[in-house]
Design an enzyme around this catalytic site. Structure first.
Site: not given
Ligand code: GLN
Length: 512
Positions: A81, A156, A180
């Site tokens: 990532k 994400s 994420s």
């Molecule tokens: N969807 C969540 C957010 O927008 C989680 C994001 C994440 O785990 N990096 O913050």
């Protein structure tokens, strides 16, 4: 081995094929690079390092030819990532702010995987600074769900999920602050695990919300996730919240280092096989929180989740009703704490030390203002503003302090549940993947994080395991949440589940 078969191999199978001399790391890597190029339209990668990958593959083949003792991942291609900093490849966090940025060092997780011999193909698309759940906040490119390219892959870690689901690589790294790893894994039909907070080093992982951020693996099978997590995890003195000591599944202490999870998992498997090989989950109490099965979860996801619970029962597990009464509150709590920490972490992007700087400005303040206005996308700006607001004088007690108190109560709710069960199970996401561009309101997307946020706020390990398909033929994931350090328990459960189900082996027909 025929080229067509290579991308169907799991990491474990690739490792075995390398060990037996059936293939080479260079062959695996070249095949993966060709497949990445052929499926570039999926938007999984932000950067591909073909030359670096082939050199690393050749080095692995040379180690093998020299007869060196090699681990199971040596020579296997993966990708990271783009939240992990990498010395040899650019790092952007999918933000314009870091366009062209080159890190002077590798993230610990990247370095540990490299030490295990993996070949890194490049950097994977994600939401900008990991903020989002659809990969629509990437400043660079749209990432598409391989099961239906008009739909989101989740986020994400969207690129990480796409790369595995499209079988470009068999394993990737992801990060999970509020879901994420688990949510894109669920929406793309792959397996992913967010470890206990403190298991993997955050050093070199671009910070979003530091009290929540964790690294973890994404792959097709639980077996492959175990191999990756085993190599990624370990105490790191450069991360102040890294754990020196972890627990084994029986609660006994162990030093946090690579290899611990693999041994713990092997012990669990052996014990289960000796007791009753046909019912490997005999004696396991699986908590079913009523808040995870109520309104708001779509019927197709509910059906797939319930069917998976039935499968766990057939494997010997007992289902126990539990309650996590503050599940709903996890949304406001997370969306106060995460932006608060983000607003502080992102203050470092000031045009002086990192990345982008506005071309024209009148004085220092004007430089800051223009740099940050140009460098950050709308969702990141929204969160910086929310975070700054909730931390500001006069509002701190009402928002941030209150959220911290509730966070503690959410963690306590889990401990109450774990009095009567060993593992908690439920859906990952309330629906299957929606269409790209179909969200009209950011709050609507925040609400979809309801089942992943609680474990994040509590710092507990959580896993997503493919458990079927819902509307439009899109995948759904079963979430398994363990008590602290129970990753081996989750992986064992998921492996047992994957021995009697084939959801994780299904692949999008259009990407043969
Ligand atoms: N969807 C969540 C957010 O927008 C989680 C994001 C994440 O785990 N990096 O913050």
């Amino acid at each position: 081995m025929s080229a067509a078969a290579l991308h169907d191999l799991t990491l474990a199978q690739q490792g075995a094929a390398l060990a037996s001399g059936q293939t080479t790391s260079v062959a695996l890597t070249q095949h993966a690079l060709d497949r990445v190029a052929a499926h570039a339209a999926l938007g999984a990668f932000l950067h591909v390092d073909a030359a670096g990958a082939l050199a690393a593959a050749a080095a692995s083949d040379a180690r093998r030819a020299a007869g060196q003792p090699l681990g199971p991942l040596d020579g296997v291609p993966i990708a990271h990532k783009d939240i992990f900093v990498t010395q040899g490849q650019p790092t952007t966090a999918a933000s314009k702010m870091l366009a062209g940025y080159r890190s002077p060092f590798d993230a610990t997780v990247v370095a540990q995987l490299q030490a295990a011999g993996v070949v890194s193909l490049g950097k994977l698309n994600c939401d900008e600074f990991a903020m989002g759940g659809a990969n629509e906040n990437s400043a660079y490119s749209v990432a598409r769900n391989p099961w239906d390219t008009s739909r989101i892959p989740g986020g994400s870690s969207g690129g990480s999920a796409v790369a595995v689901a499209a079988r470009l690589v068999a394993g990737t790294t992801g990060t999970d602050t509020g879901g994420s790893i688990r949510q894109p894994a669920a929406l793309c039909g792959i397996t992913g695990i967010k470890p206990t907070y403190g298991r993997c080093s955050r050093y070199g992982m671009i910070a979003f919300a530091s009290s929540l951020d964790q690294a973890g693996p994404m792959a097709r099978s639980a077996e492959d996730c175990a191999l990756l997590l085993d190599a990624m995890s370990g105490f790191d003195p450069r991360d102040a919240t890294s754990a020196e000591t972890v627990q084994l599944h029986d609660g006994s202490p162990a030093a946090n280092q690579p290899g611990v999870i693999g041994k713990d998992l092997a012990a669990l498997k052996l014990a289960a096989d000796l007791a009753d090989a046909a019912r490997p989950l005999a004696g396991l109490r699986v908590g079913v929180p009523k808040e995870f099965f109520g309104e708001g979860v779509s019927a197709d996801v509910l059906a797939a989740t319930r069917a998976a619970l039935g499968q766990l029962q057939q494997l010997g597990a007992t289902l126990v009703d539990v309650s996590l009464p503050r599940t709903e509150l996890s949304i406001p709590v997370y969306y106060i704490i995460a932006p608060a920490e983000a607003s502080s972490n992102l203050s470092r992007y000031d045009g002086v030390k990192f990345g982008h700087r506005a071309a024209k400005y009148s004085d220092l303040n004007d430089m800051y203002r223009k740099t940050r206005a140009e460098g950050f996308g709308p969702e990141v700006k929204r969160r910086i503003m929310i975070g700054t607001y909730v931390l500001s004088h006069g509002y701190y007690d009402a928002y941030y302090l209150q959220a911290q108190k509730l966070r503690r109560m959410i963690a306590d709710d889990f401990q109450a549940a774990f009095q009567v069960c060993d593992v908690i199970a439920g859906p990952v996401s309330p629906t299957v993947a929606r269409a790209i561009g179909s969200s009209t309101d950011p709050v609507q997307d925040y609400l979809a994080d309801i089942f992943t946020l609680p474990a994040s706020l509590a710092g507990l390990p959580g896993m997503s395991v493919p458990c079927g398909f819902g509307e439009h033929g899109m995948p759904a994931g079963l979430q398994l949440i363990g008590n602290y350090w129970q990753e081996a328990r989750l992986l064992h459960m998921a492996q047992a589940f994957q021995q009697v189900t084939d959801w994780h082996q299904r692949a999008p027909a259009t990407l043969a």
